[in-house]
Design a protein around this motif. Structure first.
Motif, PDB file in Angstrom:
ATOM      1  N   ALA A  43       0.860  -1.182   0.000  1.00  0.00           N
ATOM      2  CA  ALA A  43       0.000   0.000   0.000  1.00  0.00           C
ATOM      3  C   ALA A  43       0.899   1.235   0.000  1.00  0.00           C
ATOM      4  N   THR A  44       0.276   2.391  -0.108  1.00  0.00           N
ATOM      5  CA  THR A  44       0.976   3.669   0.040  1.00  0.00           C
ATOM      6  C   THR A  44       0.209   4.516   1.049  1.00  0.00           C
ATOM      7  N   VAL A  45       0.936   5.433   1.681  1.00  0.00           N
ATOM      8  CA  VAL A  45       0.333   6.373   2.626  1.00  0.00           C
ATOM      9  C   VAL A  45       0.945   7.741   2.388  1.00  0.00           C
ATOM     10  N   VAL A  46       0.105   8.765   2.481  1.00  0.00           N
ATOM     11  CA  VAL A  46       0.575  10.154   2.488  1.00  0.00           C
ATOM     12  C   VAL A  46      -0.030  10.816   3.720  1.00  0.00           C
ATOM     13  N   ALA A  47       0.832  11.405   4.566  1.00  0.00           N
ATOM     14  CA  ALA A  47       0.389  12.035   5.816  1.00  0.00           C
ATOM     15  C   ALA A  47       0.640  13.532   5.782  1.00  0.00           C
ATOM     16  N   ASP A  52      -2.847  23.409  12.650  1.00  0.00           N
ATOM     17  CA  ASP A  52      -1.594  24.046  13.090  1.00  0.00           C
ATOM     18  C   ASP A  52      -0.748  23.123  13.962  1.00  0.00           C
ATOM     19  N   GLY A  53      -0.735  21.826  13.610  1.00  0.00           N
ATOM     20  CA  GLY A  53       0.116  20.879  14.313  1.00  0.00           C
ATOM     21  C   GLY A  53      -0.544  20.141  15.458  1.00  0.00           C
ATOM     22  N   LEU A  54      -1.793  20.446  15.777  1.00  0.00           N
ATOM     23  CA  LEU A  54      -2.486  19.720  16.852  1.00  0.00           C
ATOM     24  C   LEU A  54      -3.180  18.461  16.333  1.00  0.00           C
ATOM     25  N   GLY A  55      -2.974  18.171  15.060  1.00  0.00           N
ATOM     26  CA  GLY A  55      -3.564  16.975  14.485  1.00  0.00           C
ATOM     27  C   GLY A  55      -2.876  16.637  13.187  1.00  0.00           C
ATOM     28  N   ASN A  56      -3.266  15.496  12.629  1.00  0.00           N
ATOM     29  CA  ASN A  56      -2.769  15.102  11.314  1.00  0.00           C
ATOM     30  C   ASN A  56      -3.721  14.094  10.709  1.00  0.00           C
ATOM     31  N   GLU A  57      -3.568  13.914   9.422  1.00  0.00           N
ATOM     32  CA  GLU A  57      -4.376  12.938   8.692  1.00  0.00           C
ATOM     33  C   GLU A  57      -3.457  12.171   7.760  1.00  0.00           C
ATOM     34  N   ASP A  58      -3.875  10.971   7.424  1.00  0.00           N
ATOM     35  CA  ASP A  58      -3.163  10.251   6.373  1.00  0.00           C
ATOM     36  C   ASP A  58      -4.170   9.538   5.504  1.00  0.00           C
ATOM     37  N   GLU A  59      -3.754   9.309   4.260  1.00  0.00           N
ATOM     38  CA  GLU A  59      -4.574   8.566   3.315  1.00  0.00           C
ATOM     39  C   GLU A  59      -3.820   7.311   2.918  1.00  0.00           C
ATOM     40  N   PHE A  60      -4.446   6.165   3.151  1.00  0.00           N
ATOM     41  CA  PHE A  60      -3.901   4.838   2.886  1.00  0.00           C
ATOM     42  C   PHE A  60      -4.565   4.321   1.620  1.00  0.00           C
ATOM     43  N   ARG A  61      -3.759   3.829   0.657  1.00  0.00           N
ATOM     44  CA  ARG A  61      -4.316   3.301  -0.597  1.00  0.00           C
ATOM     45  C   ARG A  61      -3.693   1.957  -0.921  1.00  0.00           C
ATOM     46  N   THR A  62      -4.546   1.016  -1.324  1.00  0.00           N
ATOM     47  CA  THR A  62      -4.061  -0.286  -1.763  1.00  0.00           C
ATOM     48  C   THR A  62      -4.941  -0.809  -2.893  1.00  0.00           C
ATOM     49  N   GLY A  67      -9.101  -3.357  -3.854  1.00  0.00           N
ATOM     50  CA  GLY A  67      -8.678  -1.987  -3.583  1.00  0.00           C
ATOM     51  C   GLY A  67      -9.587  -1.277  -2.597  1.00  0.00           C
ATOM     52  N   PHE A  68      -8.979  -0.437  -1.788  1.00  0.00           N
ATOM     53  CA  PHE A  68      -9.739   0.447  -0.910  1.00  0.00           C
ATOM     54  C   PHE A  68      -8.853   1.608  -0.483  1.00  0.00           C
ATOM     55  N   SER A  90     -13.142   3.315   2.601  1.00  0.00           N
ATOM     56  CA  SER A  90     -14.127   3.266   1.520  1.00  0.00           C
ATOM     57  C   SER A  90     -14.955   1.982   1.527  1.00  0.00           C
ATOM     58  N   ARG A  91     -14.587   1.002   2.330  1.00  0.00           N
ATOM     59  CA  ARG A  91     -15.388  -0.224   2.424  1.00  0.00           C
ATOM     60  C   ARG A  91     -16.632   0.001   3.269  1.00  0.00           C
ATOM     61  N   ARG A  92     -16.604   1.024   4.132  1.00  0.00           N
ATOM     62  CA  ARG A  92     -17.750   1.386   4.977  1.00  0.00           C
ATOM     63  C   ARG A  92     -17.908   2.904   4.934  1.00  0.00           C
TER      64      ARG A  92
END
Length: 164
Positions: A43-47, A52-62, A67-68, A90-92
């Protein structure tokens, strides 16, 4: 000279995570079923940082298993000095998994919460390790006996694309 080890979480705990990653996944096909039948996939991830640094997100793709796409959201509470982590995929569509809560001590972070698996209550644990290395690891484990025993059911080993 002794090395100082961080024993309290900070809003900078996930700074290591920002950017792009390639992911080697190893996941149990059936969870909490006494199975040892594992599947492996890439898979790949981009974070990215949020708030302003109090959180983060990432997107996981496979492309695995049709695929999801998944997303994690992490938010730091400076007063409690702890993180909350949420997952959606994306499965739910339209659902966020219940959060896990926790903190880092040194280069290991442990985050736990309650969830439901196949209609029964469970505990979920995420463990981040090796976060001060170029190859961090994330593990997910479930417990259906109140935390007395844990079954690790998903392991992700991360590396930067092209060995960055």
């Amino acid at each position: 000279m002794s090395q100082t080890v961080q024993i309290e979480s900070t809003a900078r705990d996930f700074d290591f995570w920002m950017g792009s990653w390639e992911v080697g996944n190893r996941r149990l096909r059936r969870r909490l079923a006494g199975s040892d039948d594992w599947e492996e996939f890439e898979a790949t991830v981009v974070a990215r940082p949020l708030l302003d640094g109090l959180g983060n997100e990432d997107e996981f793709r496979t492309d695995h298993d049709g695929g999801f796409v998944g997303m994690s959201f992490r938010f730091f509470d400076p007063e409690l000095r702890r993180w909350s982590i949420y997952w959606a995929d994306s499965r739910r569509p339209g659902e966020l998994d219940p959060p896990v809560f926790g903190r880092f001590s040194g280069d290991v972070g442990v985050f736990e919460g309650e969830d439901i698996h196949r209609g029964r209550p469970i505990l979920v644990r995420f463990t981040w390790s090796g976060v001060t290395t170029s190859t961090p690891r994330w593990e997910q484990a479930f417990s259906d006996d109140g935390g007395r025993t844990w079954e690790t059911n998903w392991v992700m080993d991360f590396r930067r694309p092209g060995g960055e």
